[in-house]
Write a protein that holds these residues in place. Structure first.
Motif, PDB file in Angstrom:
ATOM      1  N   LEU A  32       0.793  -1.185  -0.143  1.00 50.32           N
ATOM      2  CA  LEU A  32      -0.102   0.060  -0.153  1.00 50.32           C
ATOM      3  C   LEU A  32       0.777   1.224  -0.112  1.00 50.32           C
ATOM      4  N   GLU A  33       0.301   2.182  -0.825  1.00 46.47           N
ATOM      5  CA  GLU A  33       1.230   3.630  -0.739  1.00 46.47           C
ATOM      6  C   GLU A  33       0.147   4.656  -0.613  1.00 46.47           C
ATOM      7  N   ILE A  34       0.276   5.432   0.232  1.00 50.03           N
ATOM      8  CA  ILE A  34      -0.770   6.397   0.737  1.00 50.03           C
ATOM      9  C   ILE A  34       0.032   7.832   0.647  1.00 50.03           C
ATOM     10  N   PRO A  35      -0.209   8.637  -0.639  1.00 46.45           N
ATOM     11  CA  PRO A  35       0.423   9.835  -0.423  1.00 46.45           C
ATOM     12  C   PRO A  35      -0.364  10.921   0.581  1.00 46.45           C
ATOM     13  N   GLU A  36       0.611  11.662   1.011  1.00 46.86           N
ATOM     14  CA  GLU A  36      -0.066  12.607   2.009  1.00 46.86           C
ATOM     15  C   GLU A  36      -0.933  13.539   1.340  1.00 46.86           C
ATOM     16  N   GLU A  37      -0.732  14.029   0.231  1.00 43.96           N
ATOM     17  CA  GLU A  37      -1.777  14.866  -0.577  1.00 43.96           C
ATOM     18  C   GLU A  37      -2.528  14.167  -1.620  1.00 43.96           C
ATOM     19  N   GLY A  38      -3.731  14.467  -1.526  1.00 45.57           N
ATOM     20  CA  GLY A  38      -4.671  13.790  -2.495  1.00 45.57           C
ATOM     21  C   GLY A  38      -5.381  12.842  -1.682  1.00 45.57           C
ATOM     22  N   PRO A  39      -6.860  12.729  -1.953  1.00 44.42           N
ATOM     23  CA  PRO A  39      -7.327  11.702  -1.267  1.00 44.42           C
ATOM     24  C   PRO A  39      -7.480  10.361  -2.109  1.00 44.42           C
ATOM     25  N   ILE A  40      -6.194   9.701  -2.267  1.00 44.07           N
ATOM     26  CA  ILE A  40      -6.204   8.571  -2.942  1.00 44.07           C
ATOM     27  C   ILE A  40      -5.396   7.498  -2.264  1.00 44.07           C
ATOM     28  N   SER A  41      -5.318   6.274  -2.621  1.00 42.85           N
ATOM     29  CA  SER A  41      -4.239   5.408  -2.258  1.00 42.85           C
ATOM     30  C   SER A  41      -3.863   4.466  -3.410  1.00 42.85           C
ATOM     31  N   ARG A  42      -2.727   3.925  -3.306  1.00 42.20           N
ATOM     32  CA  ARG A  42      -2.425   3.002  -4.530  1.00 42.20           C
ATOM     33  C   ARG A  42      -2.161   1.388  -3.773  1.00 42.20           C
ATOM     34  N   MET A  43      -2.515   0.512  -4.484  1.00 48.72           N
ATOM     35  CA  MET A  43      -2.438  -0.866  -3.844  1.00 48.72           C
ATOM     36  C   MET A  43      -1.910  -1.868  -4.804  1.00 48.72           C
ATOM     37  N   THR A  44      -0.876  -2.723  -4.290  1.00 49.41           N
ATOM     38  CA  THR A  44      -0.629  -3.976  -5.211  1.00 49.41           C
ATOM     39  C   THR A  44      -0.748  -5.318  -4.427  1.00 49.41           C
ATOM     40  N   SER A  45      -1.725  -6.241  -5.025  1.00 50.41           N
ATOM     41  CA  SER A  45      -1.829  -7.320  -4.157  1.00 50.41           C
ATOM     42  C   SER A  45      -1.243  -8.520  -4.657  1.00 50.41           C
ATOM     43  N   CYS A  46      -0.680  -9.131  -3.977  1.00 54.00           N
ATOM     44  CA  CYS A  46       0.232 -10.482  -4.248  1.00 54.00           C
ATOM     45  C   CYS A  46      -0.502 -11.760  -3.324  1.00 54.00           C
ATOM     46  N   GLY A  47      -1.794 -11.912  -4.081  1.00 54.38           N
ATOM     47  CA  GLY A  47      -2.554 -13.112  -3.628  1.00 54.38           C
ATOM     48  C   GLY A  47      -3.153 -12.735  -2.214  1.00 54.38           C
ATOM     49  N   HIS A  48      -3.161 -11.695  -1.846  1.00 50.10           N
ATOM     50  CA  HIS A  48      -3.542 -11.156  -0.293  1.00 50.10           C
ATOM     51  C   HIS A  48      -5.252 -10.788  -0.377  1.00 50.10           C
ATOM     52  N   PRO A  49      -6.014 -11.092   0.676  1.00 53.09           N
ATOM     53  CA  PRO A  49      -7.288 -10.765   0.987  1.00 53.09           C
ATOM     54  C   PRO A  49      -7.187  -9.285   0.714  1.00 53.09           C
ATOM     55  N   ALA A  50      -8.458  -8.672  -0.143  1.00 51.24           N
ATOM     56  CA  ALA A  50      -8.641  -7.192  -0.178  1.00 51.24           C
ATOM     57  C   ALA A  50      -8.864  -6.504   1.058  1.00 51.24           C
ATOM     58  N   PRO A  51      -8.369  -5.311   1.066  1.00 53.33           N
ATOM     59  CA  PRO A  51      -8.736  -4.465   2.445  1.00 53.33           C
ATOM     60  C   PRO A  51     -10.238  -4.031   2.153  1.00 53.33           C
ATOM     61  N   LEU A  52     -10.595  -3.521   3.502  1.00 58.10           N
ATOM     62  CA  LEU A  52     -12.130  -3.022   3.719  1.00 58.10           C
ATOM     63  C   LEU A  52     -11.768  -1.207   3.929  1.00 58.10           C
ATOM     64  N   LEU A  53     -12.639  -0.775   3.129  1.00 55.76           N
ATOM     65  CA  LEU A  53     -12.641   0.708   3.351  1.00 55.76           C
ATOM     66  C   LEU A  53     -13.822   1.185   4.158  1.00 55.76           C
ATOM     67  N   LEU A  54     -13.658   1.543   5.376  1.00 58.78           N
ATOM     68  CA  LEU A  54     -14.739   2.130   6.096  1.00 58.78           C
ATOM     69  C   LEU A  54     -15.053   3.674   6.049  1.00 58.78           C
ATOM     70  N   SER A  55     -16.063   3.960   5.713  1.00 62.96           N
ATOM     71  CA  SER A  55     -16.870   5.005   5.812  1.00 62.96           C
ATOM     72  C   SER A  55     -17.931   5.330   6.853  1.00 62.96           C
ATOM     73  N   PRO A  56     -18.436   6.319   7.208  1.00 57.49           N
ATOM     74  CA  PRO A  56     -19.453   6.557   8.337  1.00 57.49           C
ATOM     75  C   PRO A  56     -20.639   5.803   8.004  1.00 57.49           C
ATOM     76  N   GLY A  57     -20.794   4.563   8.770  1.00 61.97           N
ATOM     77  CA  GLY A  57     -22.100   4.016   8.571  1.00 61.97           C
ATOM     78  C   GLY A  57     -21.876   2.822   7.476  1.00 61.97           C
ATOM     79  N   HIS A  58     -20.884   2.506   7.080  1.00 59.14           N
ATOM     80  CA  HIS A  58     -20.964   1.047   5.885  1.00 59.14           C
ATOM     81  C   HIS A  58     -19.408   0.761   5.743  1.00 59.14           C
ATOM     82  N   ALA A  59     -19.268  -0.340   5.342  1.00 60.36           N
ATOM     83  CA  ALA A  59     -17.922  -0.855   5.051  1.00 60.36           C
ATOM     84  C   ALA A  59     -18.042  -1.506   3.815  1.00 60.36           C
ATOM     85  N   ARG A  60     -16.943  -1.427   2.813  1.00 61.47           N
ATOM     86  CA  ARG A  60     -17.060  -2.143   1.667  1.00 61.47           C
ATOM     87  C   ARG A  60     -15.620  -2.510   1.168  1.00 61.47           C
TER      88      ARG A  60
END
Length: 382
Positions: A243-271
């Motif tokens: 995972l790479e999370i820039p300090e500026e900008g509301p984004i994140s970069r991800m590279t998966s090597c056979g690993h379970p996908a993360p969850l993004l938690l926003s107020p009231g729901h998770a996806r």
């Protein structure tokens, strides 16, 4: 002053188990008294061996020896009161009780020695484990981070799961992974990957080249060490999520090597944040950077990203149902990272009945709003 220090030392050395000494001492008094009161053809003196035996279960050799001495003295007093102290039977009983008390003290000494050795080994193991799996910082730039590790092996703090984070220019890089296997057998490979990540994270500009470098490290490790008996070399691999999370900008970069996908938690729901083109786990084969892709997704201020290993989502209850992480995490989306993991830990252990079948790791990353102070030094407004 000396009296006060002595009282303080006594108070500090006193343990709750010392109160239990009243039980064997009371037994000695009761057995001796009843034996004296009963007719001469009834002997309760041999029961005095119970006192040092009980004491050895909660005290050390010194106090066990004291209680044993009191038991022998009580046996001698019974014989003296009955006028048979010099008889052959009384002397044999006193000698037998003394020998049994001495044996009890001897086994107490052995037990205490083993306890001290175990404590030293455990201390070294805990220190080693903490060095290998360093605690994640609470804050990195705009990120608030909390981590949780639950090892399947008894008396272990880490096993085959791993995570690491490091700050790079303009952002933060993180890794969470899972070595095939669990417990101490997987620690060596986990340590290799952690060291490789901490070094390579600052040397490669993109996640694909970083993933390729980690894959080469794991592949070389597998080539240098023969697999254990009955283990296929092709079955040795490490799943990882970079995972790479820039300090500026509301984004994140991800590279998966056979690993379970993360969850993004926003107020009231998770996806879930699935990877569109996940790569095979590390160590499967020597792969170049072209085989790895980068997924970009929105990670805005106020959101929490939940990284985890398969020990969490593959945990089962008594009915065999998997732990519904997304459903449970959605209940605490507005909790700070530390409190969120506290809820998840308690809920997960209750779900599985208190014991996990595999190592489990969870990382909660909360993105705080970047402060923009209205009043800066040197700016005098009127």
């Amino acid at each position: 002053m000396g009296l006060r220090e002595g009282v303080t030392g006594l108070r500090e050395s006193w343990r709750p188990s010392h109160a239990l000494l009243a039980i064997p001492v009371a037994l000695i008094v009761v057995i001796a008294t009843v034996d004296i009161l009963l007719p001469e053809d009834i002997y309760l003196g041999p029961l005095l061996v119970i006192a040092p035996a009980i004491t050895s279960s909660f005290e050390g050799p010194v106090l066990t020896g004291v209680v044993g001495f009191l038991a022998v003295a009580a046996q001698a007093f019974i014989a003296l009161h009955s006028g048979v102290l010099t008889s052959r039977n009384a002397l044999v009983q006193i000698a037998a009780l003394a020998i049994l008390s001495a044996l009890t003290v001897f086994f107490c000494l052995i037990r205490e020695r083993h306890i001290r050795q175990l404590a030293r080994v455990r201390s070294v193991a805990e220190t080693t484990q903490k060095v290998l799996l360093r605690p994640l910082p609470d804050r990195i730039g705009p990120l608030r981070i909390a981590s949780l590790y639950l090892a399947a092996e008894d008396e272990a703090q880490i096993g085959g799961d791993l995570y690491a984070a490091t700050r790079i220019e303009g952002g933060t890089r993180m890794m969470i992974g899972d070595v095939r296997g669990k417990g101490l057998a997987a620690i060596e490979e986990a340590a290799l990957l952690l060291g490789a990540f901490r070094e390579a994270a600052h040397q490669h500009t993109g996640l694909p080249t970083l993933a390729a470098a980690l894959d080469q490290s794991v592949t070389r490790y597998h080539a240098d060490f023969e697999p254990e008996d009955g283990e296929d070399a092709g079955e040795r691999f490490v799943t990882a999520l970079l995972l790479e999370i820039p300090e500026e900008g509301p984004i994140s970069r991800m590279t998966s090597c056979g690993h379970p996908a993360p969850l993004l938690l926003s107020p009231g729901h998770a996806r879930a944040v699935p990877s569109r083109h996940p790569a095979p786990p590390l160590g499967i084969g020597d792969m170049g950077p072209a085989r790895y892709t980068v997924d970009v997704f929105a990670f805005e201020a106020g959101d929490t990203l939940l990284l985890f290993t398969d020990g969490v989502i593959e945990a089962r209850d008594r009915g065999g149902d998997f732990y519904p992480l997304a459903e449970r995490a959605a209940q605490w989306t507005e909790s700070p990272p530390e409190k969120l993991l506290h809820h998840l830990r308690r809920d997960l252990l209750a779900y599985v009945g208190g014991r996990l079948g595999d190592d489990a790791a969870i990382i909660a990353i909360h993105r705080s709003p970047v402060p923009h102070p209205e009043h800066r030094p040197g700016d005098h407004r009127r």
